[in-house]
Design a protein around this motif. Structure first.
Motif, PDB file in Angstrom:
ATOM      1  N   SER A 257      -8.773  15.431  -6.286  1.00  0.00           N
ATOM      2  CA  SER A 257      -8.020  15.003  -5.116  1.00  0.00           C
ATOM      3  C   SER A 257      -8.697  13.760  -4.530  1.00  0.00           C
ATOM      4  O   SER A 257      -9.888  13.777  -4.221  1.00  0.00           O
ATOM      5  CB  SER A 257      -7.975  16.117  -4.075  1.00  0.00           C
ATOM      6  N   ARG A 258      -7.932  12.699  -4.431  1.00  0.00           N
ATOM      7  CA  ARG A 258      -8.471  11.418  -3.968  1.00  0.00           C
ATOM      8  C   ARG A 258      -8.134  11.193  -2.492  1.00  0.00           C
ATOM      9  O   ARG A 258      -7.414  11.992  -1.882  1.00  0.00           O
ATOM     10  CB  ARG A 258      -7.861  10.276  -4.781  1.00  0.00           C
ATOM     11  N   THR A 259      -8.584  10.080  -1.955  1.00  0.00           N
ATOM     12  CA  THR A 259      -8.313   9.781  -0.536  1.00  0.00           C
ATOM     13  C   THR A 259      -6.885   9.290  -0.306  1.00  0.00           C
ATOM     14  O   THR A 259      -6.425   9.235   0.831  1.00  0.00           O
ATOM     15  CB  THR A 259      -9.281   8.704   0.007  1.00  0.00           C
ATOM     16  N   THR A 260      -6.185   8.901  -1.392  1.00  0.00           N
ATOM     17  CA  THR A 260      -4.783   8.487  -1.246  1.00  0.00           C
ATOM     18  C   THR A 260      -3.939   9.755  -1.129  1.00  0.00           C
ATOM     19  O   THR A 260      -3.357  10.241  -2.099  1.00  0.00           O
ATOM     20  CB  THR A 260      -4.362   7.653  -2.471  1.00  0.00           C
ATOM     21  N   ALA A 265      -0.770  14.481  -2.957  1.00  0.00           N
ATOM     22  CA  ALA A 265       0.091  15.642  -2.691  1.00  0.00           C
ATOM     23  C   ALA A 265       1.315  15.569  -3.611  1.00  0.00           C
ATOM     24  O   ALA A 265       1.742  16.575  -4.203  1.00  0.00           O
ATOM     25  CB  ALA A 265       0.503  15.687  -1.232  1.00  0.00           C
ATOM     26  N   ALA A 266       1.855  14.375  -3.762  1.00  0.00           N
ATOM     27  CA  ALA A 266       3.018  14.186  -4.640  1.00  0.00           C
ATOM     28  C   ALA A 266       2.652  14.527  -6.087  1.00  0.00           C
ATOM     29  O   ALA A 266       3.430  15.149  -6.816  1.00  0.00           O
ATOM     30  CB  ALA A 266       3.509  12.741  -4.546  1.00  0.00           C
ATOM     31  N   LYS A 267       1.456  14.147  -6.493  1.00  0.00           N
ATOM     32  CA  LYS A 267       0.993  14.416  -7.873  1.00  0.00           C
ATOM     33  C   LYS A 267       0.971  15.914  -8.171  1.00  0.00           C
ATOM     34  O   LYS A 267       1.453  16.356  -9.216  1.00  0.00           O
ATOM     35  CB  LYS A 267      -0.415  13.831  -8.051  1.00  0.00           C
ATOM     36  N   ILE A 318     -10.409  14.297   4.074  1.00  0.00           N
ATOM     37  CA  ILE A 318      -9.064  13.790   3.751  1.00  0.00           C
ATOM     38  C   ILE A 318      -8.639  14.251   2.350  1.00  0.00           C
ATOM     39  O   ILE A 318      -7.503  14.689   2.133  1.00  0.00           O
ATOM     40  CB  ILE A 318      -9.044  12.248   3.844  1.00  0.00           C
ATOM     41  N   GLN A 319      -9.561  14.185   1.425  1.00  0.00           N
ATOM     42  CA  GLN A 319      -9.256  14.613   0.048  1.00  0.00           C
ATOM     43  C   GLN A 319      -8.928  16.107   0.010  1.00  0.00           C
ATOM     44  O   GLN A 319      -7.995  16.538  -0.685  1.00  0.00           O
ATOM     45  CB  GLN A 319     -10.461  14.326  -0.865  1.00  0.00           C
ATOM     46  N   GLY A 320      -9.690  16.878   0.759  1.00  0.00           N
ATOM     47  CA  GLY A 320      -9.442  18.325   0.819  1.00  0.00           C
ATOM     48  C   GLY A 320      -8.072  18.596   1.429  1.00  0.00           C
ATOM     49  O   GLY A 320      -7.324  19.462   0.947  1.00  0.00           O
ATOM     50  N   LEU A 321      -7.739  17.851   2.449  1.00  0.00           N
ATOM     51  CA  LEU A 321      -6.428  18.012   3.091  1.00  0.00           C
ATOM     52  C   LEU A 321      -5.304  17.707   2.090  1.00  0.00           C
ATOM     53  O   LEU A 321      -4.293  18.414   2.048  1.00  0.00           O
ATOM     54  CB  LEU A 321      -6.335  17.087   4.315  1.00  0.00           C
ATOM     55  N   ALA A 322      -5.501  16.690   1.284  1.00  0.00           N
ATOM     56  CA  ALA A 322      -4.482  16.338   0.281  1.00  0.00           C
ATOM     57  C   ALA A 322      -4.267  17.487  -0.695  1.00  0.00           C
ATOM     58  O   ALA A 322      -3.136  17.812  -1.067  1.00  0.00           O
ATOM     59  CB  ALA A 322      -4.900  15.075  -0.473  1.00  0.00           C
ATOM     60  N   THR A 333     -14.945  21.366  -2.157  1.00  0.00           N
ATOM     61  CA  THR A 333     -15.128  20.121  -1.413  1.00  0.00           C
ATOM     62  C   THR A 333     -16.537  19.625  -1.694  1.00  0.00           C
ATOM     63  O   THR A 333     -17.512  20.375  -1.557  1.00  0.00           O
ATOM     64  CB  THR A 333     -14.940  20.373   0.097  1.00  0.00           C
ATOM     65  N   ASN A 334     -16.653  18.365  -2.087  1.00  0.00           N
ATOM     66  CA  ASN A 334     -17.971  17.820  -2.439  1.00  0.00           C
ATOM     67  C   ASN A 334     -18.872  17.696  -1.221  1.00  0.00           C
ATOM     68  O   ASN A 334     -18.402  17.482  -0.104  1.00  0.00           O
ATOM     69  CB  ASN A 334     -17.809  16.430  -3.054  1.00  0.00           C
TER      70      ASN A 334
END
Ligand SMILES: CC(C)(COP(=O)(O)OP(=O)(O)OC[C@H]1O[C@@H](n2cnc3c(N)ncnc32)[C@H](O)[C@@H]1OP(=O)(O)O)[C@@H](O)C(=O)NCCC(=O)NCCSC(=O)CCC(=O)O
Length: 529
Positions: A257-260, A265-267, A318-322, A333-334
C-alpha cells in the motif's frame, strides 16, 4: 491538466456523474460480500470483525523473537507474522559456510524443531493465527509448526495461518528460490493437497505482489503479475488432479500500500473484481470462497526515507488508511525507522498503534466500503483494472507466468518502471518530502537496533549439541524416504509426509533441503540482466 497515475494512466482533475454512466452496478460493484466482491469479501467487513493487525517481526535467535512476539501480543497485535533469516529462507543451517554473516540478521534463525519450539513457547497456537514468510522451504516450516501444535495438544485441523509459499515471485523479484520451477510447483501442489487433508484452515499460499512493488512495479503491474502467478498455481493444482473448489478457498494474496491513497484503494478493488471473474469464468469455481480475493497488505517500505525518519510515521498512517479503504484482511504497518535498521521495541509499538488509531479512533470502520460510488474512485478502479487486464493478456500471450518469467518479461517491465520512478525523483518531478524537497541541513542523530553477531556462534553450538543427541540412524532413514518420494513422479507421492517424519526425528532444515537439492537440483536464472 491531468496528472499521471502511478500505473501510467491520466487522473482527471474532476470526475463527475458521467464516470458512472452506463455501468451496470450489479456487474461492476455488487453488494459487499457478493460477486464480484468489488466492495469487499465479507458482507459486514470491519463492522463485523476488524482486519487482523499482523506485524511482521523476527530477528536473532528464536528466544529473542519469541520475546518480541509476546510483547506485540501484550500491546494488542491480533496475528503473528514471522520473518526468517536468509539462511533459513535459502534452506541452509546456521553453520553452513554460505550462512556466515547472515545468521539472525533479517529474521529469526530456525535450524530444527528445537528452535521452532522456542519460537512459539507460551504462545497458544489454537488462539493465534500465524503467517510465515517462507517460500522455497515453506513446506518444512509448516510441518514444524504442525509438530509444535501437536506438542501443545492443538489438533492440525484447528491451526490457522499462512505460509507465503509463492516461489514464482521469488524468480521475478525476491530471489530466495532453491529449486527450478518444475519441482517448485510440484511442491506447491503437494502442500495444497496436504493442507486439504490435514490442516484445512491453513492458507496454503500468499501470492505476493509486495516484493514486485518494492522492486519498482506500478500498481497495475503489481496486481497483473501477481494474479498471473495465481493463475499458474491454479493450473498447477488442477493438473495435479485437484478440483478447483478443493484448494481455491485457501489461496490468499499479499499487496503493498503506497501513499497514493486513491489509486491504491482502487487497485485493491480492481484486483478483487478481476480474480472473481477469472475464477468463476475461466476455472468454473462454484464455491464463493474460491472467487474471493483475500489479502494481506504491508505499507510500502520503499517509500520510507532515512532522512527525517519521523516523517515516515505520517506516510505509514496514510498507506495504512489506503489498505483499510481498499478492504484488506490483514495489515502490517511499517515502523518509521525501517529504512535505517530493524525496528526497535518502541518503533514497533508505534507502528501497531497506527493501526489501532485507524481501527478505533477513525470512523472508516463504521460503514462498509465507504468509497463506493465515488466518481473518482470508481473511475480509477476501472482504469487500474483495464491496465492490469492488458498486462495479464500479454503474460498469457507469452504462454503464462512461468513462460513469461523464463523470457524475463515481468522483470524487464518492472525494471523499466523502476527506472522511470528514479528519473522522476532525481529530476524533482516526484516529490519525496525531506529528500528532494524540504531537506534539513543536518539530520538528527538516531540510534538503531543492531543484531548481536554472537548469535551465529550460539546457533552453531546448538546444532553441534542436536547432532550429538539425536538418533542418527533414524534421521538418515527418514531423509532417504524423503528422497525416494521426491524422485517419484509429481502426484505419485506427497513429499510432505516423509518430510514431517524427518523433521520430527530432528533432521535440520539444511539437511532436508540438501536431500531435495540432491534430487531436484537448483535453479539458475537466465542471464538476461
Ligand atoms: C487470508 C489472510 C490474508 C488473512 O487471514 P486472517 O486470518 O488474518 O483474516 P481473515 O481470514 O479475513 O479472517 C479470519 C477469520 O474471520 C472471518 N471473518 C473475518 N471478517 C469477517 C466478517 N466481517 N464477517 C464474517 N467473518 C469474518 C474469516 O472468514 C476467517 O475465518 P476462517 O478462517 O474460518 O475462514 C491470510 O493469508 C494472512 O493472514 N496473510 C498474512 C500474510 C503476511 O503476514 N505476510 C507477511 C509478509 S512480509 C514480507 O514478505 C515482506 C518482506 C520480505 O520480503 O520478507
Amino acid at each position: 491538466m491531468a496528472r499521471d497515475s502511478e500505473s501510467g494512466f491520466p487522473i482527471e482533475p474532476v470526475y463527475g456523474p458521467e464516470a458512472l454512466a452506463g455501468r451496470d452496478p450489479e456487474e461492476t460493484l455488487g453488494e459487499p460480500g457478493v460477486y464480484p466482491y468489488t466492495r469487499g469479501v465479507y458482507p459486514s467487513m470491519y463492522t463485523g470483525r476488524p482486519w487482523t493487525m499482523r506485524q511482521y517481526a523476527g530477528f536473532g535467535t528464536a528466544a529473542e523473537s519469541n520475546a518480541r512476539y509476546r510483547r506485540l501480543i501484550e500491546h494488542g497485535t491480533t496475528g503473528l507474522s514471522v520473518a526468517f533469516d536468509l539462511p533459513t529462507q535459502m534452506g541452509y543451517d546456521s553453520d553452513a559456510p554460505l550462512a556466515h554473516g547472515e545468521v539472525g540478521k533479517v529474521g529469526v534463525a530456525i535450524d530444527s524443531i528445537e528452535d521452532m519450539r522456542t519460537l512459539f513457547a507460551g504462545i497458544p497456537l489454537d488462539r493465534v493465527s500465524t503467517s510465515m514468510t517462507i517460500n522455497a522451504p515453506a513446506a518444512l516450516l509448516l510441518l514444524l509448526y504442525q509438530l509444535i501444535g501437536e506438542e501443545q495438544g492443538v489438533a492440525a485441523r484447528n491451526l490457522t495461518g499462512t505460509i507465503q509459499n509463492d516461489v514464482l515471485k521469488e524468480y521475478i523479484a525476491r530471489g530466495t528460490y532453491i529449486f527450478p520451477p518444475g519441482p517448485s510447483l510440484r511442491l506447491v501442489a503437494d502442500v495444497f493437497k496436504y493442507c486439504r487433508a490435514e490442516i484445512p484452515r491453513w492458507n496454503t499460499i500468499s501470492i505476493s505482489g509486495y516484493h514486485m512493488a518494492e522492486a519498482g512495479a506500478s500498481p497495475a503491474q503489481e496486481i497483473a503479475f501477481t494474479l498471473a502467478d495465481g493463475i499458474e498455481y491454479v493450473r498447477t493444482a488442477l493438473a495435479a488432479g485437484m478440483a478447483v473448489d478443493d484448494f481455491a478457498p485457501r489461496l490468499s494474496f499479499f499487496f503493498v500500500s503506497r501513499t497514493t491513497l486513491l489509486e491504491e484503494a482502487a487497485k485493491f478493488r480492481a484486483a478483487r473484481r478481476i480474480w472473481a471473474r477469472v475464477m468463476r469464468e475461466e476455472f468454473g469455481a462454484r464455491d464463493p470462497r474460491s472467487q474471493m480475493l483475500r489479502f494481506h497488505t504491508q505499507t510500502a517500505g520503499v517509500q520510507l526515507t532515512a532522512q527525517q525518519p519521523e516523517v515516515n510515521l505520517v506516510r505509514v498512517a496514510i498507506q495504512g488508511l489506503a489498505a483499510v479503504l481498499g478492504g484488506t484482511q490483514s495489515l502490517h504497518t511499517n515502523a518509521f525507522d525501517e529504512a535505517i535498521a530493524l525496528p526497535t521495541d518502541k518503533s514497533a509499538r508505534l507502528a501497531l498503534r497506527t493501526q489501532q488509531v485507524l481501527a478505533l479512533e477513525t470512523d472508516v470502520t463504521a460503514t462498509v466500503d465507504p468509497l463506493a460510488g465515488s466518481y473518482a474512485v470508481e473511475s480509477l478502479t476501472d482504469a487500474v483494472e483495464a491496465a492490469a487486464l492488458d498486462l495479464l493478456r500479454r503474460v498469457e500471450d507469452l504462454g503464462g507466468a512461468v513462460a513469461a518469467i523464463e523470457q524475463g518479461f515481468q522483470k524487464e517491465e518492472i525494471e523499466r518502471n523502476a527506472y522511470r520512478i528514479a528519473q522522476e525523483t532525481d529530476a524533482g518531478d516526484r516529490v519525496v518530502v525531506g529528500v528532494n524537497r524540504f531537506r534539513l541541513e543536518e539530520e538528527e542523530p538516531y540510534e538503531p537496533l543492531r543484531v548481536d553477531p554472537a548469535i551465529e556462534q550460539q546457533q552453531r553450538d546448538r546444532l553441534v549439541k542436536l547432532r550429538a543427541e539425536r538418533d542418527r540412524t533414524a534421521v538418515s532413514a527418514a531423509l532417504s524416504a524423503l528422497k525416494k518420494a521426491a524422485e517419484s513422479e509429481a502426484g505419485a507421492a506427497n513429499v510432505l509426509y516423509p518430510m514431517k517424519d524427518a523433521l520430527a526425528a530432528r533432521a535440520t532444515l539444511g539437511e532436508v533441503c540438501d536431500a531435495l537439492r540432491d534430487v531436484w537440483g537448483t535453479y539458475v536464472p537466465a542471464d538476461a540482466f
